[in-house]
Scaffold this motif. Structure first.
Motif, PDB file in Angstrom:
ATOM      1  N   LEU A   1      59.415  51.388  63.173  1.00 11.77           N
ATOM      2  CA  LEU A   1      60.695  51.568  62.477  1.00 11.77           C
ATOM      3  C   LEU A   1      61.405  50.235  62.268  1.00 11.77           C
ATOM      4  N   ARG A   2      61.320  49.350  63.227  1.00 11.95           N
ATOM      5  CA  ARG A   2      61.918  48.025  63.069  1.00 11.95           C
ATOM      6  C   ARG A   2      61.255  47.274  61.927  1.00 11.95           C
ATOM      7  N   ASP A   3      59.937  47.354  61.840  1.00  9.44           N
ATOM      8  CA  ASP A   3      59.236  46.700  60.729  1.00  9.44           C
ATOM      9  C   ASP A   3      59.628  47.323  59.401  1.00  9.44           C
ATOM     10  N   LEU A   4      59.834  48.639  59.392  1.00 10.19           N
ATOM     11  CA  LEU A   4      60.248  49.316  58.163  1.00 10.19           C
ATOM     12  C   LEU A   4      61.631  48.855  57.722  1.00 10.19           C
ATOM     13  N   PHE A   5      62.563  48.720  58.682  1.00 11.09           N
ATOM     14  CA  PHE A   5      63.897  48.225  58.362  1.00 11.09           C
ATOM     15  C   PHE A   5      63.820  46.826  57.752  1.00 11.09           C
ATOM     16  N   ARG A   6      63.009  45.977  58.364  1.00  8.74           N
ATOM     17  CA  ARG A   6      62.889  44.609  57.858  1.00  8.74           C
ATOM     18  C   ARG A   6      62.236  44.595  56.479  1.00  8.74           C
TER      19      ARG A   6
ATOM     20  N   GLY B   1      64.641  44.930  53.890  1.00 14.06           N
ATOM     21  CA  GLY B   1      65.647  43.870  53.838  1.00 14.06           C
ATOM     22  C   GLY B   1      66.873  44.102  54.688  1.00 14.06           C
ATOM     23  N   ALA B   2      66.769  44.922  55.734  1.00 17.51           N
ATOM     24  CA  ALA B   2      67.924  45.168  56.606  1.00 17.51           C
ATOM     25  C   ALA B   2      68.261  43.919  57.404  1.00 17.51           C
ATOM     26  N   SER B   3      69.538  43.690  57.592  1.00 20.08           N
ATOM     27  CA  SER B   3      69.986  42.553  58.398  1.00 20.08           C
ATOM     28  C   SER B   3      69.826  42.870  59.877  1.00 20.08           C
TER      29      SER B   3
ATOM     30  N   LEU C   1      70.352  46.590  64.464  1.00 23.56           N
ATOM     31  CA  LEU C   1      70.982  46.857  65.759  1.00 23.56           C
ATOM     32  C   LEU C   1      71.832  48.124  65.720  1.00 23.56           C
ATOM     33  N   SER C   2      72.715  48.228  64.726  1.00 22.76           N
ATOM     34  CA  SER C   2      73.694  49.318  64.695  1.00 22.76           C
ATOM     35  C   SER C   2      73.099  50.647  64.229  1.00 22.76           C
TER      36      SER C   2
END
Length: 266
Positions: free
Chosen positions: A155-160, A163-165, A170-171
């Motif tokens: 999920l973190r890789d998907l956010f990145r 283009g998520a900051s 975090l939030s």
């Protein structure tokens, strides 16, 4: 619905009946054995002492509760805040986490006299607050750090990828994922804050402290054991109330989405 009500009623009545039975056996054994009140008072004597000293005991209860809540809130804010910093910077975590562990494993009784000397006997309540915070701080920090580190890497890789900051990751991902860990740490920390406050009051002594711990010491010195048990009863009740309040908060926040709180048919 009837099964759910029956389950709730059972969870309430069974412990209540066990407690009543224990008190009845206690009362009967004390009366039958002729045990003196200064050795082991009967529940009826403790209840009578609680009624007679209700005003002073409740005033002391408020002092202990105020310190406990303040220490707990400071532990939550400080622990979660520092855990967020740790999750964003491994170097800071590597530099500071061992000192947090050292603070946790150091017996609070051994550093309490030093804290009281530094703060001053005219501000014993501040010293008690610091000591209670020290005891309550680490469970929040360690649980929150673990929760933030346990976020699904996919999920973190998907956010990145989208283009998520770092703030959005975090939030919107890490903190919601870590919420069960944070709440579990809070349940531990709530009880430890009370324990820390009581231990600190015991160490403070000298009559400068006015919490329930000092009432216990005072009653023991006067061999007023029923009043000592009455104060102990209030402390136990306070700890139980803190635990169940935090459990209720946990259930309210997690019941719609987390596996630990979702009710399922058996």
């Amino acid at each position: 619905m009837n099964d759910e009500r029956y389950s709730r009623l059972t969870r309430i009545l069974v412990p209540l009946l066990v407690g009543i039975a224990f008190l009845l056996v206690w009362e009967g054994l004390v009366r039958a054995s002729g045990i003196k009140p200064f050795v082991l008072p009967a529940p009826s004597a403790i209840a009578e002492s609680l009624v007679l000293n209700f005003g002073s005991l409740m005033g002391s209860l408020w002092v202990t509760l105020r310190v406990t809540l303040a220490a707990f809130l400071l532990a939550v804010v400080g622990g979660v805040g520092l855990a967020i910093v740790f999750s964003q910077n491994r170097l800071i975590e590597t530099a500071l986490f061992p000192y947090a562990v050292a603070l946790q494993v150091t017996p609070v009784v051994s550093i309490a006299p030093l804290i009281i000397i530094w703060v001053g006997y005219d501000r014993v309540e501040v010293a008690v607050l610091i000591l209670a915070w020290i005891v309550a701080f680490f469970p929040i920090l360690s649980n929150t750090t673990l929760g933030l580190r346990s976020t699904d890497h996919n999920l973190r890789d998907l956010f990145r990828l989208y283009g998520a900051s770092r703030w959005q990751v975090l939030s919107e991902l890490q903190l919601p994922s870590a919420l069960p860990y944070i709440l579990a740490g809070m349940k531990i920390s709530g009880g430890l804050a009370l324990i820390g406050a009581v231990v600190a009051e015991f160490v403070a002594g000298s009559g400068a402290a006015t919490g329930l711990a000092w009432r216990i010491v005072e009653a023991g010195n006067r061999l007023d054991i029923p009043r000592m048990f009455a104060a102990l009863f209030l402390l136990s009740t306070l700890g139980i109330c803190i635990f169940f309040c935090l459990t209720l908060i946990e259930q309210r926040l997690l019941r719609h989405w987390h596996e630990s709180a979702i009710r399922r048919e058996i």
